[in-house]
Scaffold this active site. Sequence first.
Site, PDB file in Angstrom:
ATOM      1  CG  HIS A  51      -2.021  -1.045   1.113  1.00  0.00           C
ATOM      2  ND1 HIS A  51      -2.014  -2.213   1.817  1.00  0.00           N
ATOM      3  CD2 HIS A  51      -3.133  -1.080   0.346  1.00  0.00           C
ATOM      4  CE1 HIS A  51      -3.088  -2.935   1.498  1.00  0.00           C
ATOM      5  NE2 HIS A  51      -3.780  -2.265   0.597  1.00  0.00           N
ATOM      6  CG  ASP A  54       2.366  -1.149   3.325  1.00  0.00           C
ATOM      7  OD1 ASP A  54       2.016  -1.074   4.507  1.00  0.00           O
ATOM      8  OD2 ASP A  54       1.757  -1.823   2.456  1.00  0.00           O
ATOM      9  CG  ASP A 252      -8.691 -11.760   4.083  1.00  0.00           C
ATOM     10  OD1 ASP A 252      -9.273 -11.940   2.997  1.00  0.00           O
ATOM     11  OD2 ASP A 252      -8.481 -10.624   4.558  1.00  0.00           O
TER      12      ASP A 252
HETATM   13  C1  XUL Z   1      -9.633  -6.084   1.282  1.00  0.00           C
HETATM   14  C2  XUL Z   1      -8.502  -6.571   0.521  1.00  0.00           C
HETATM   15  C3  XUL Z   1      -7.329  -5.651   0.472  1.00  0.00           C
HETATM   16  C4  XUL Z   1      -6.744  -5.503  -0.880  1.00  0.00           C
HETATM   17  C5  XUL Z   1      -5.589  -4.567  -1.016  1.00  0.00           C
HETATM   18  O1  XUL Z   1     -10.614  -6.999   1.498  1.00  0.00           O
HETATM   19  O2  XUL Z   1      -8.514  -7.674   0.048  1.00  0.00           O
HETATM   20  O3  XUL Z   1      -6.366  -6.146   1.337  1.00  0.00           O
HETATM   21  O4  XUL Z   1      -6.310  -6.751  -1.327  1.00  0.00           O
HETATM   22  O5  XUL Z   1      -5.919  -3.239  -0.851  1.00  0.00           O
END
Ligand code: XUL
Length: 346
Positions: A51, A54, A252
């Site tokens: 990002h 970062d 995730d």
């Molecule tokens: C959010 C997501 C983020 C993006 C990167 O759900 O997946 O981590 O991958 O901005």
Amino acid sequence: MAKAHTYKFCFGPWNLSEGADPYGPTTRSAQSFAWKLEQLKHLGFDAMMFHDDDVAPDIDAKSEAQIRKEAKELRKRLDGEGIIAEMVAPRLWFAPQTIDGAYTNNDPKCRQYAIDRSLRTLDIARILGTDLIVLWLAREGTYLREAKRGRRSVELLVEAVDKMLAHDKKVRIAIEPKPNEPMDHAYLPTIGHALAFAQLTCDSKRVGALIETAHCILAGLDPADEIDFAMSFDKLWSLHLNDQNGLKFDQDKPFASTNLRSAFNQVRVLEQNGYGKNGEYVCFDVHPFRTTKAEHWLAHLDNSRRTFLRLVEKARSFNEAKAKQLIADRDYQALDQMVIEHLLGR
Ligand code: XUL
Ligand code: MN
């Protein structure tokens, strides 16, 4: 089946998270960015996704010159350690200006903030040596639909992406759709939306997609079908593999943690379409469980990669001729069992 090739792997610093959730604090104390970079190579990964903040922490307080300087320093470090920057994404969901959306905010000053920050992200990406920008359009939606006009929001999104395409003639934008969370409804919830949206921009060839397994499941769609769809347009430029247990919060989970067969099908279509042959990376957008102890902090990434490689073997050793015969005989019962037994190891 496309000719066998090797895959390159990637993760982001946020994938070594500390265990906080909306109901409780962190469960592992924070590690430095340098430590995260170090772990990447040890784990056999090739690239890191970033990002913008970062690269330049506290980015909104910094001048353009300072941001460029920090990006150059990071580039030097990455080169020294042999790590590629896969993509850069503007983190447009933390700032006070993006409470009501970034590019689709109802306040023009807030929209300008989002665009200015995105253009800086493009500059960072160029310095880090990647042409790929990922847009997860986190707050581009509403909590209630009467708060914004949908068509106007699409126009504002096009305007923003057009400005990015004009700012850097080489940049490619990969939209990462997600149907909800943090918003009730997002404006570009699926790959179909992302690719249709690309057609409205001033250079549709440079607007593509990133598929995340969990986001497809949250949209009630099959991740393997979404991959096939994007790859039919040559528009799958990155991939966030993980897993998700039904229509809940974005989990995730490690790749294949919930649905091994779905993971197998995702790997199989990647193989069939030759994903990675144009330099695309397999990224794992996975998080450690909140319960994970610090000494097992990297296991979810290592395990996701190991599982992926095992499933590549499974895809390559799947008896395609036999499957074809069963399909011709319309014996889907036998095909079903054949897949199950293959995954069970027989
Ligand atoms: C959010 C997501 C983020 C993006 C990167 O759900 O997946 O981590 O991958 O901005
Ligand atoms: Mn993701």
